[in-house]
Design a protein around this motif. Structure first.
Motif, PDB file in Angstrom:
ATOM      1  N   LYS A 134     -11.767   5.499  -8.453  1.00 46.03           N
ATOM      2  CA  LYS A 134     -12.286   4.193  -8.032  1.00 46.03           C
ATOM      3  C   LYS A 134     -11.299   3.454  -7.131  1.00 46.03           C
ATOM      4  CE  LYS A 134     -16.097   4.496 -10.351  1.00 46.03           C
ATOM      5  NZ  LYS A 134     -17.344   4.747  -9.663  1.00 46.03           N
ATOM      6  N   GLU A 135     -10.088   3.989  -7.002  1.00 48.60           N
ATOM      7  CA  GLU A 135      -9.065   3.362  -6.159  1.00 48.60           C
ATOM      8  C   GLU A 135      -8.251   4.431  -5.435  1.00 48.60           C
ATOM      9  OE1 GLU A 135      -6.591   0.644  -8.296  1.00 48.60           O
ATOM     10  OE2 GLU A 135      -8.289  -0.385  -9.210  1.00 48.60           O
ATOM     11  N   MET A 136      -7.717   4.035  -4.281  1.00 44.78           N
ATOM     12  CA  MET A 136      -6.814   4.882  -3.507  1.00 44.78           C
ATOM     13  C   MET A 136      -5.686   4.007  -2.986  1.00 44.78           C
ATOM     14  SD  MET A 136      -9.272   7.118  -1.041  1.00 44.78           S
ATOM     15  CE  MET A 136     -11.023   7.073  -1.342  1.00 44.78           C
ATOM     16  N   SER A 137      -4.511   4.557  -2.905  1.00 44.83           N
ATOM     17  CA  SER A 137      -3.407   3.829  -2.278  1.00 44.83           C
ATOM     18  C   SER A 137      -2.732   4.769  -1.302  1.00 44.83           C
ATOM     19  CB  SER A 137      -2.409   3.329  -3.330  1.00 44.83           C
ATOM     20  OG  SER A 137      -1.867   4.424  -4.037  1.00 44.83           O
ATOM     21  N   GLY A 138      -2.288   4.190  -0.186  1.00 47.51           N
ATOM     22  CA  GLY A 138      -1.690   5.055   0.809  1.00 47.51           C
ATOM     23  C   GLY A 138      -1.013   4.316   1.930  1.00 47.51           C
ATOM     24  N   LYS A 139      -0.906   5.034   3.027  1.00 43.94           N
ATOM     25  CA  LYS A 139      -0.227   4.494   4.200  1.00 43.94           C
ATOM     26  C   LYS A 139      -0.946   4.974   5.444  1.00 43.94           C
ATOM     27  CE  LYS A 139       3.108   8.258   3.754  1.00 43.94           C
ATOM     28  NZ  LYS A 139       4.508   8.592   3.582  1.00 43.94           N
ATOM     29  N   TRP A 140      -0.714   4.268   6.532  1.00 40.76           N
ATOM     30  CA  TRP A 140      -1.314   4.644   7.809  1.00 40.76           C
ATOM     31  C   TRP A 140      -0.323   4.410   8.936  1.00 40.76           C
ATOM     32  CZ3 TRP A 140      -1.840   0.799  11.471  1.00 40.76           C
ATOM     33  CH2 TRP A 140      -1.820  -0.522  11.021  1.00 40.76           C
ATOM     34  N   MET A 141      -0.604   5.095  10.035  1.00 41.24           N
ATOM     35  CA  MET A 141       0.248   4.997  11.221  1.00 41.24           C
ATOM     36  C   MET A 141      -0.649   5.141  12.452  1.00 41.24           C
ATOM     37  SD  MET A 141       3.047   7.848  12.477  1.00 41.24           S
ATOM     38  CE  MET A 141       4.088   7.645  11.064  1.00 41.24           C
ATOM     39  N   ALA A 142      -0.328   4.400  13.497  1.00 40.39           N
ATOM     40  CA  ALA A 142      -1.085   4.487  14.747  1.00 40.39           C
ATOM     41  C   ALA A 142      -0.132   4.340  15.920  1.00 40.39           C
ATOM     42  CB  ALA A 142      -2.156   3.396  14.803  1.00 40.39           C
ATOM     43  N   LEU A 143      -0.554   4.857  17.043  1.00 34.17           N
ATOM     44  CA  LEU A 143       0.211   4.636  18.267  1.00 34.17           C
ATOM     45  C   LEU A 143      -0.093   3.237  18.779  1.00 34.17           C
ATOM     46  CD1 LEU A 143      -0.187   8.048  20.084  1.00 34.17           C
ATOM     47  CD2 LEU A 143       1.825   7.172  18.904  1.00 34.17           C
ATOM     48  N   PRO A 144       0.762   2.561  19.463  1.00 38.41           N
ATOM     49  CA  PRO A 144       2.042   3.029  19.997  1.00 38.41           C
ATOM     50  C   PRO A 144       3.226   2.857  19.037  1.00 38.41           C
ATOM     51  CG  PRO A 144       1.583   0.875  20.903  1.00 38.41           C
ATOM     52  CD  PRO A 144       0.415   1.238  20.006  1.00 38.41           C
ATOM     53  N   SER A 145       3.062   2.110  17.932  1.00 38.05           N
ATOM     54  CA  SER A 145       4.233   1.813  17.091  1.00 38.05           C
ATOM     55  C   SER A 145       4.707   3.022  16.292  1.00 38.05           C
ATOM     56  CB  SER A 145       3.926   0.665  16.130  1.00 38.05           C
ATOM     57  OG  SER A 145       2.996   1.089  15.149  1.00 38.05           O
ATOM     58  N   ALA A 146       3.768   3.830  15.795  1.00 40.94           N
ATOM     59  CA  ALA A 146       4.085   5.023  14.998  1.00 40.94           C
ATOM     60  C   ALA A 146       4.995   4.694  13.812  1.00 40.94           C
ATOM     61  CB  ALA A 146       4.664   6.126  15.867  1.00 40.94           C
ATOM     62  N   THR A 147       4.754   3.547  13.174  1.00 43.50           N
ATOM     63  CA  THR A 147       5.477   3.197  11.947  1.00 43.50           C
ATOM     64  C   THR A 147       4.462   3.148  10.802  1.00 43.50           C
ATOM     65  OG1 THR A 147       5.212   0.832  12.376  1.00 43.50           O
ATOM     66  CG2 THR A 147       7.245   1.850  13.139  1.00 43.50           C
ATOM     67  N   TRP A 148       4.904   3.524   9.618  1.00 47.21           N
ATOM     68  CA  TRP A 148       4.016   3.539   8.465  1.00 47.21           C
ATOM     69  C   TRP A 148       3.738   2.127   7.961  1.00 47.21           C
ATOM     70  CZ3 TRP A 148       1.146   7.512   7.557  1.00 47.21           C
ATOM     71  CH2 TRP A 148       1.608   8.807   7.804  1.00 47.21           C
ATOM     72  N   GLU A 149       2.462   1.850   7.679  1.00 47.12           N
ATOM     73  CA  GLU A 149       2.006   0.609   7.075  1.00 47.12           C
ATOM     74  C   GLU A 149       1.316   0.976   5.757  1.00 47.12           C
ATOM     75  OE1 GLU A 149       2.893  -2.080   8.479  1.00 47.12           O
ATOM     76  OE2 GLU A 149       2.981  -1.761  10.635  1.00 47.12           O
ATOM     77  N   VAL A 150       1.095   0.016   4.875  1.00 45.11           N
ATOM     78  CA  VAL A 150       0.478   0.313   3.577  1.00 45.11           C
ATOM     79  C   VAL A 150      -0.947  -0.224   3.508  1.00 45.11           C
ATOM     80  CG1 VAL A 150       2.666   0.404   2.343  1.00 45.11           C
ATOM     81  CG2 VAL A 150       1.435  -1.751   2.490  1.00 45.11           C
ATOM     82  N   GLU A 151      -1.772   0.456   2.703  1.00 33.43           N
ATOM     83  CA  GLU A 151      -3.155   0.023   2.510  1.00 33.43           C
ATOM     84  C   GLU A 151      -3.652   0.574   1.180  1.00 33.43           C
ATOM     85  OE1 GLU A 151      -6.363  -0.414   5.709  1.00 33.43           O
ATOM     86  OE2 GLU A 151      -6.826   1.544   4.821  1.00 33.43           O
ATOM     87  N   SER A 152      -4.496  -0.190   0.515  1.00 26.80           N
ATOM     88  CA  SER A 152      -5.146   0.279  -0.706  1.00 26.80           C
ATOM     89  C   SER A 152      -6.650   0.093  -0.559  1.00 26.80           C
ATOM     90  CB  SER A 152      -4.622  -0.470  -1.929  1.00 26.80           C
ATOM     91  OG  SER A 152      -4.943  -1.838  -1.831  1.00 26.80           O
ATOM     92  N   LEU A 153      -7.393   0.971  -1.195  1.00 27.33           N
ATOM     93  CA  LEU A 153      -8.851   0.918  -1.171  1.00 27.33           C
ATOM     94  C   LEU A 153      -9.353   0.843  -2.609  1.00 27.33           C
ATOM     95  CD1 LEU A 153      -9.595   3.808   1.371  1.00 27.33           C
ATOM     96  CD2 LEU A 153      -9.368   1.375   1.859  1.00 27.33           C
ATOM     97  N   LYS A 154     -10.365   0.009  -2.829  1.00 20.96           N
ATOM     98  CA  LYS A 154     -10.945  -0.124  -4.160  1.00 20.96           C
ATOM     99  C   LYS A 154     -12.462  -0.036  -4.051  1.00 20.96           C
ATOM    100  CE  LYS A 154     -10.848  -2.878  -8.326  1.00 20.96           C
ATOM    101  NZ  LYS A 154     -10.277  -4.021  -9.010  1.00 20.96           N
ATOM    102  N   PHE A 155     -13.058   0.824  -4.880  1.00 19.04           N
ATOM    103  CA  PHE A 155     -14.503   1.011  -4.888  1.00 19.04           C
ATOM    104  C   PHE A 155     -15.203  -0.292  -5.253  1.00 19.04           C
ATOM    105  CE2 PHE A 155     -18.511   2.200  -6.886  1.00 19.04           C
ATOM    106  CZ  PHE A 155     -19.031   3.094  -5.958  1.00 19.04           C
ATOM    107  N   VAL A 156     -16.236  -0.635  -4.466  1.00 19.06           N
ATOM    108  CA  VAL A 156     -17.000  -1.864  -4.704  1.00 19.06           C
ATOM    109  C   VAL A 156     -18.435  -1.541  -5.122  1.00 19.06           C
ATOM    110  CG1 VAL A 156     -17.885  -3.975  -3.626  1.00 19.06           C
ATOM    111  CG2 VAL A 156     -15.604  -3.165  -3.059  1.00 19.06           C
TER     112      VAL A 156
END
Length: 143
Positions: free
Chosen positions: A109-131
């Motif tokens: 029902k939940e996920m936690s993780g990280k994401w990265m995108a160009l141009p910064s290419a640095t890791w950011e955090v994000e969590s997902l919760k089932f609704v």
């Protein structure tokens, strides 16, 4: 010579019987389709910026189609893959590619993780919760 013959016979017996030993079939992972709420932190030139979004995940063949919506005009379409308790997402936002990697929590029902995108290419955090589950589409004439 007799020991070698017995060992060879044993080896042949084991090798030929391996095809007949039933292997425990693993159950496929459950479907992660649904509507989820995302919470994360992105960084820009002014520092950390918290955000929320609605995420739609829908099973498609061997993977998933996903959409992040954080408001009008901010839709991100993505393709995802599940491998055990890891959910990996490839996406494009503002013509820049990105990737997200989530760990699926027990109960799914939940996920936690990280994401990265160009141009910064640095890791950011994000969590997902089932609704909620996805709406069921009915054929014309069905009750």
């Amino acid at each position: 010579m007799r020991i070698i013959s017995i060992a060879l016979l044993l080896l042949v017996t084991i090798a030929t019987s391996a095809d007949t030993i039933p292997l425990k079939k693993l159950a496929p992972p459950s479907d992660l389709s649904g509507i989820l709420e995302a919470h994360g932190i992105a960084h820009d030139e002014d520092g950390p910026v918290p955000y929320t979004a609605i995420v739609t995940i829908k099973r498609h063949v061997d993977g998933y189609m996903c959409q992040w919506s954080a408001g009008p005009g901010s839709n991100i379409l993505a393709l995802a893959h599940r491998d055990g308790n890891t959910f990996t997402v490839a996406w494009i936002s503002r013509n820049m590619p990105g990737v997200s990697v989530f760990k699926i929590a027990k109960g799914e029902k939940e996920m936690s993780g990280k994401w990265m995108a160009l141009p910064s290419a640095t890791w950011e955090v994000e969590s997902l919760k089932f609704v909620a589950p996805l709406p069921v589409k009915r054929k014309i004439g069905e009750a």
